[in-house]
Design a protein around this motif. Structure first.
Motif, mmCIF file in Angstrom:
data_model
loop_
_atom_site.group_PDB
_atom_site.id
_atom_site.type_symbol
_atom_site.label_atom_id
_atom_site.label_comp_id
_atom_site.label_asym_id
_atom_site.label_seq_id
_atom_site.Cartn_x
_atom_site.Cartn_y
_atom_site.Cartn_z
ATOM 1 N N LEU A 1 55.107 68.549 46.633
ATOM 2 C CA LEU A 1 55.878 67.759 47.510
ATOM 3 C C LEU A 1 56.246 66.470 46.346
ATOM 4 O O LEU A 1 55.667 65.520 46.121
ATOM 5 C CB LEU A 1 55.025 66.958 48.736
ATOM 6 N N THR B 1 58.599 62.476 55.439
ATOM 7 C CA THR B 1 57.868 63.333 54.830
ATOM 8 C C THR B 1 58.241 64.736 55.399
ATOM 9 O O THR B 1 58.269 65.945 54.746
ATOM 10 C CB THR B 1 56.462 63.323 55.309
ATOM 11 N N ARG B 2 58.567 65.047 56.821
ATOM 12 C CA ARG B 2 59.011 66.124 57.154
ATOM 13 C C ARG B 2 60.410 66.593 56.758
ATOM 14 O O ARG B 2 60.555 67.704 56.392
ATOM 15 C CB ARG B 2 59.188 66.184 58.713
ATOM 16 N N GLN C 1 54.348 74.328 48.329
ATOM 17 C CA GLN C 1 55.137 73.762 47.101
ATOM 18 C C GLN C 1 54.705 72.263 46.922
ATOM 19 O O GLN C 1 54.440 71.742 47.974
ATOM 20 C CB GLN C 1 56.338 73.878 47.164
ATOM 21 N N ASN D 1 60.026 68.101 53.557
ATOM 22 C CA ASN D 1 59.331 69.279 53.483
ATOM 23 C C ASN D 1 60.413 70.317 53.707
ATOM 24 O O ASN D 1 60.659 71.478 53.053
ATOM 25 C CB ASN D 1 58.517 69.603 54.608
ATOM 26 N N THR D 2 61.424 69.936 54.505
ATOM 27 C CA THR D 2 62.639 70.636 54.775
ATOM 28 C C THR D 2 63.500 71.141 53.514
ATOM 29 O O THR D 2 63.877 72.122 53.353
ATOM 30 C CB THR D 2 63.342 70.131 55.975
ATOM 31 N N ASP E 1 53.752 72.446 61.142
ATOM 32 C CA ASP E 1 55.058 72.545 61.435
ATOM 33 C C ASP E 1 55.740 74.109 61.149
ATOM 34 O O ASP E 1 56.754 74.357 61.558
ATOM 35 C CB ASP E 1 55.709 71.800 60.205
ATOM 36 N N LYS E 2 54.766 75.308 60.649
ATOM 37 C CA LYS E 2 55.170 76.478 60.314
ATOM 38 C C LYS E 2 54.898 77.413 61.839
ATOM 39 O O LYS E 2 55.632 78.365 61.804
ATOM 40 C CB LYS E 2 54.178 77.082 59.216
ATOM 41 N N ILE F 1 62.749 70.837 50.490
ATOM 42 C CA ILE F 1 61.927 71.813 49.439
ATOM 43 C C ILE F 1 61.801 73.388 49.920
ATOM 44 O O ILE F 1 61.987 74.087 48.829
ATOM 45 C CB ILE F 1 60.680 71.063 49.154
ATOM 46 N N ASP F 2 61.379 73.459 51.147
ATOM 47 C CA ASP F 2 60.846 74.724 51.426
ATOM 48 C C ASP F 2 62.086 75.512 51.995
ATOM 49 O O ASP F 2 62.114 76.682 51.862
ATOM 50 C CB ASP F 2 59.969 74.589 52.565
ATOM 51 N N LYS G 1 51.044 69.215 49.058
ATOM 52 C CA LYS G 1 51.575 70.417 49.281
ATOM 53 C C LYS G 1 52.736 70.313 50.579
ATOM 54 O O LYS G 1 52.122 69.953 51.749
ATOM 55 C CB LYS G 1 50.807 71.524 49.164
ATOM 56 N N THR G 2 53.775 71.204 50.583
ATOM 57 C CA THR G 2 54.455 71.571 51.499
ATOM 58 C C THR G 2 54.030 72.525 52.503
ATOM 59 O O THR G 2 53.092 73.175 52.052
ATOM 60 C CB THR G 2 56.089 71.837 51.094
#
Length: 264
Positions: free
Chosen positions: A65, A95-96, A63, A99-100, A9-10, A102-103, A58-59
């Motif tokens: 999750l 989940t995505r 980080q 992640n968005t 995703d990154k 949190i990050d 982890k994200t």
């Protein structure tokens, strides 16, 4: 493998905001194999972390999750449990979204709320067909109650327009709408609110869902009045139906996350 689980995703080419486009891109990548037996939820520093065989997920930004409620974390764990031989992030919308949150969103929630407000300034519900009469009547019947709710409950009196020419919404309406948006400070709720807004094309529908005025299913139906009208008269395109199904999965996940974190 565990560290790289969602690193796909990154990469620059995989950050497309459109879930359909993102799924198409990710479908070209080799998917990681499922390496765990059990996905579970465990309390972690006052939050609820998702763990695979006892190890915290982890994200992409490394980080933990972790979510504010057990119900929200369980949605993520269920997505991991549903994976079979391979782990397909395209089929893990909750989940995505987490992640968005949190990050990204936790660092600047106001920017995301402002983006939702921009949708309200040109909201889909405010632009009406001029013809045919039956479509005009259907939009009036289905959309007007939400517009009326925004006026009576939110104090946001939106102006309606015929066609697609932009109409300037009253500053007072957007100001009142912004006040209600500002009541949301949980990053997961904000992520869900933004996702519902972009998928429906309507910030008004998204806020109606968030405040419990309508269900996610009702919002999805209202967001597709024009599209369903076209299908009724011209038939359904298979490719378009597939794209809609992907977006609907994203919508369902966002609504469930919103409900789960709001129950805290």
């Amino acid at each position: 493998m565990r560290n790289d689980l969602f690193n796909m995703d990154k990469k620059q080419d995989l950050s497309d905001p459109d879930p359909v486009r993102r799924a198409q891109i990710q479908s070209k990548l080799p998917l990681p194999k499922r390496f765990y037996k059990e996905a579970a939820v465990a309390e972690h520093d006052g939050k609820f972390a998702v763990k695979l065989d006892g190890r915290a997920v982890k994200t992409p930004a490394r980080q933990t999750l972790a979510l504010p409620t057990r119900a929200a974390a369980q949605l993520i764990a269920d997505e991991f449990s549903a994976q079979e031989k391979q782990i397909d992030p395209a089929r893990m919308p909750a989940t995505r979204l987490a992640n968005t949150a949190i990050d990204g969103i936790v660092n600047d929630p106001q920017a995301v709320l402002e983006d939702v407000l921009r949708f309200a300034s040109s909201d889909m519900l405010c632009y009406r067909a001029g013809s045919p009469e039956r479509l005009v009547n259907r939009q009036t019947e289905l959309w007007d109650p939400i517009i009326d709710w925004a006026a009576s409950d939110l104090g946001a009196r939106f102006v309606l327009a015929e066609g697609v020419m932009h109409v300037e919404q009253p500053r007072e309406a957007l100001g009142a709408f912004s006040v209600h948006l500002g009541q949301f400070n949980d990053p997961f709720a904000i992520a869900a609110l933004h996702t519902i807004t972009t998928l429906t094309g309507s910030a008004i529908l998204a806020l109606a869902v968030a405040k419990g005025e309508i269900s996610g299913a009702e919002a999805w139906k209202l967001a597709h009045v024009d599209e369903d009208w076209t299908i009724e008269h011209w038939g359904e395109d298979a490719e378009a139906a597939a794209r809609r199904a992907v977006r609907e999965r994203e919508m369902i996940a966002a609504v469930r996350i919103l409900e789960a974190v709001s129950a805290s």
